[in-house]
Design a protein around this motif. Structure first.
Motif, PDB file in Angstrom:
ATOM      1  N   ALA A  16      38.865  39.609  39.118  1.00 53.69           N
ATOM      2  CA  ALA A  16      37.679  40.466  39.174  1.00 53.69           C
ATOM      3  C   ALA A  16      37.522  41.268  37.881  1.00 53.69           C
ATOM      4  CB  ALA A  16      37.773  41.409  40.372  1.00 53.69           C
ATOM      5  N   ALA A  17      38.632  41.844  37.383  1.00 50.82           N
ATOM      6  CA  ALA A  17      38.580  42.613  36.136  1.00 50.82           C
ATOM      7  C   ALA A  17      38.228  41.709  34.964  1.00 50.82           C
ATOM      8  CB  ALA A  17      39.921  43.304  35.899  1.00 50.82           C
TER       9      ALA A  17
ATOM     10  N   ILE B 154      34.478  40.989  35.076  1.00 51.83           N
ATOM     11  CA  ILE B 154      33.671  42.147  34.672  1.00 51.83           C
ATOM     12  C   ILE B 154      33.678  42.304  33.152  1.00 51.83           C
ATOM     13  CG2 ILE B 154      33.505  44.671  34.754  1.00 51.83           C
ATOM     14  CD1 ILE B 154      34.545  44.493  37.650  1.00 51.83           C
TER      15      ILE B 154
ATOM     16  N   LEU C 295      30.549  41.971  30.580  1.00 52.79           N
ATOM     17  CA  LEU C 295      30.160  43.125  29.765  1.00 52.79           C
ATOM     18  C   LEU C 295      30.003  42.766  28.287  1.00 52.79           C
ATOM     19  CD1 LEU C 295      32.379  45.963  31.301  1.00 52.79           C
ATOM     20  CD2 LEU C 295      29.880  45.850  31.327  1.00 52.79           C
TER      21      LEU C 295
ATOM     22  N   ALA D  19      36.010  47.830  33.160  1.00 55.16           N
ATOM     23  CA  ALA D  19      36.569  46.781  34.014  1.00 55.16           C
ATOM     24  C   ALA D  19      37.764  47.298  34.812  1.00 55.16           C
ATOM     25  CB  ALA D  19      36.969  45.574  33.164  1.00 55.16           C
TER      26      ALA D  19
ATOM     27  N   LEU E 273      36.561  50.128  37.486  1.00 55.03           N
ATOM     28  CA  LEU E 273      35.798  49.563  38.605  1.00 55.03           C
ATOM     29  C   LEU E 273      36.685  48.775  39.562  1.00 55.03           C
ATOM     30  CD1 LEU E 273      32.539  48.407  36.763  1.00 55.03           C
ATOM     31  CD2 LEU E 273      32.787  50.313  38.359  1.00 55.03           C
ATOM     32  N   THR E 274      37.544  47.933  39.018  1.00 58.56           N
ATOM     33  CA  THR E 274      38.388  47.118  39.891  1.00 58.56           C
ATOM     34  C   THR E 274      39.481  47.947  40.566  1.00 58.56           C
ATOM     35  OG1 THR E 274      39.644  46.461  37.910  1.00 58.56           O
ATOM     36  CG2 THR E 274      38.028  44.902  38.753  1.00 58.56           C
TER      37      THR E 274
ATOM     38  N   LYS F  21      37.956  49.821  43.384  1.00 62.47           N
ATOM     39  CA  LYS F  21      37.560  48.908  44.458  1.00 62.47           C
ATOM     40  C   LYS F  21      38.747  48.438  45.280  1.00 62.47           C
ATOM     41  CE  LYS F  21      35.117  45.962  46.869  1.00 62.47           C
ATOM     42  NZ  LYS F  21      34.208  46.429  47.937  1.00 62.47           N
TER      43      LYS F  21
ATOM     44  N   ALA G 253      41.292  42.753  32.644  1.00 58.24           N
ATOM     45  CA  ALA G 253      40.347  43.373  31.715  1.00 58.24           C
ATOM     46  C   ALA G 253      40.677  43.009  30.272  1.00 58.24           C
ATOM     47  CB  ALA G 253      40.358  44.889  31.894  1.00 58.24           C
TER      48      ALA G 253
END
Length: 322
Positions: free
Chosen positions: A12-13, A16, A20, A62, A65-66, A69, A212
């Motif tokens: 997920a990271a 993102i 970006l 990144a 946000l992750t 979450k 990330a």
């Protein structure tokens, strides 16, 4: 928590950060946030002047946000994000001043130290609150069951860990993809170490950082389309230091991040030797520049340092697991 959660967090990271890139890089171009190359650096690096910097915001977004979450809403998560974002904002201010004033120096040394001390004190009081009092603060000795209680003086040790880590990591950010790749190795090893020790929030944060950094590396690899700047390097250092603190492996961090330590030591040795004896030990410091000026290509240096970082991080992990 299972290993699938770590993998999903990293993916997920990564996604993102990857998404970006096409947004942030053109924006940095339009804002003319280009990198200034120091005059005393390798001459061929001057071709990189104008490459967008402050790309560390991609890493920060990144990771934050992750982590928010997928990690549990805990004090550990708060401290990890505070260490990362707090030092990242110091780096952001430093980068912004450099760009606006078109010079290599941003915040003064005193200003940096003041802001770093403020973040450190906040983190110390959060640790105090979590541990229920200063009497529980100890420095753990690697490869043993020994721990040295230091009480309230742990705040000084915490400052040393944070400043030492952020400065060493920052010095490593000198070639395309160098810091990104080295940091991936260290955070990956720490993700496993934290998982083994049931520090699940720390493990998830490390997984987010790995993802990330991997997404950022897609744009930062040679030839780099964007640099992370101090925004990224100080954020990485702050996050890494807090990972070590929360896993009680502050001294073991020296081994996990031995490449960062070597980079910092090369600068210290170079300065001491030149000021004391008027002679340079290395062709140029930090250490990666010495290898560049010894005839290695930039990519050869980066790959060698990645490999060294992998060996140090996972070698330390293997030793600690015994």
């Amino acid at each position: 928590m299972d290993l699938q959660a770590l993998l999903f967090t990293a993916i997920a990271a990564f996604a993102i950060a990857l998404l970006l890139g096409p947004i942030c890089i053109p924006l940095l171009h339009r804002l003319k946030f280009g990198q200034s190359i120091r005059e005393e650096g390798p001459q061929h690096h001057k071709a990189k002047a104008g490459t967008p910097t402050m790309g560390g915001v991609m890493i920060l977004l990144a990771v934050v946000l992750t982590t928010l979450k997928f990690a549990v809403d805990s004090l550990d998560t708060l401290m990890l994000l505070l260490g990362t974002v707090g030092f990242g904002l110091i780096g952001f201010a430093d980068d912004f001043i450099k760009i606006v004033k078109k010079r290599n120096l941003g915040l003064t040394a005193r200003q940096k130290l003041l802001f770093q001390c403020i973040v450190t004190v906040i983190l110390f009081f959060l640790l105090w609150w979590e541990q229920g009092g200063y009497h529980s603060f100890s420095i753990h000795i690697p490869f043993s069951n020994w721990a040295i209680p230091v009480g309230i003086f742990y705040v000084l040790f915490l400052l040393i860990v944070l400043l030492g880590t952020t400065n060493a990591v920052n010095l490593t950010d000198g070639l395309d993809g160098l810091l990104s790749g080295c940091a991936i190795m260290v955070f990956a090893a720490y993700a496993v170490y934290a998982y083994w020790n049931t520090n699940y929030d720390v493990s998830l944060f490390c997984a987010a950082m790995v993802g990330a950094l991997g997404g950022f590396l897609a744009f930062n690899r040679h030839p780099a389309k964007v640099f992370m700047g101090d925004t990224g390097s100080l954020a990485i250092g702050g996050g890494l230091a807090m990972v070590a603190v929360l896993t009680h492996s502050e001294l073991a961090l020296i081994l996990f991040g031995l490449v960062f330590v070597a980079e910092a030591l090369s600068v210290m040795i170079q300065v001491f030797s030149y000021r004391t004896f008027g002679r340079r030990v290395f062709k140029m410091s930090p250490l990666h520049h010495h290898f560049e000026l010894s005839g290695w290509s930039e990519w050869e240096v980066v790959i060698a340092f990645w490999l060294a970082s992998f060996i140090c991080a996972f070698g330390t992990l293997a030793l600690l697991s015994r």
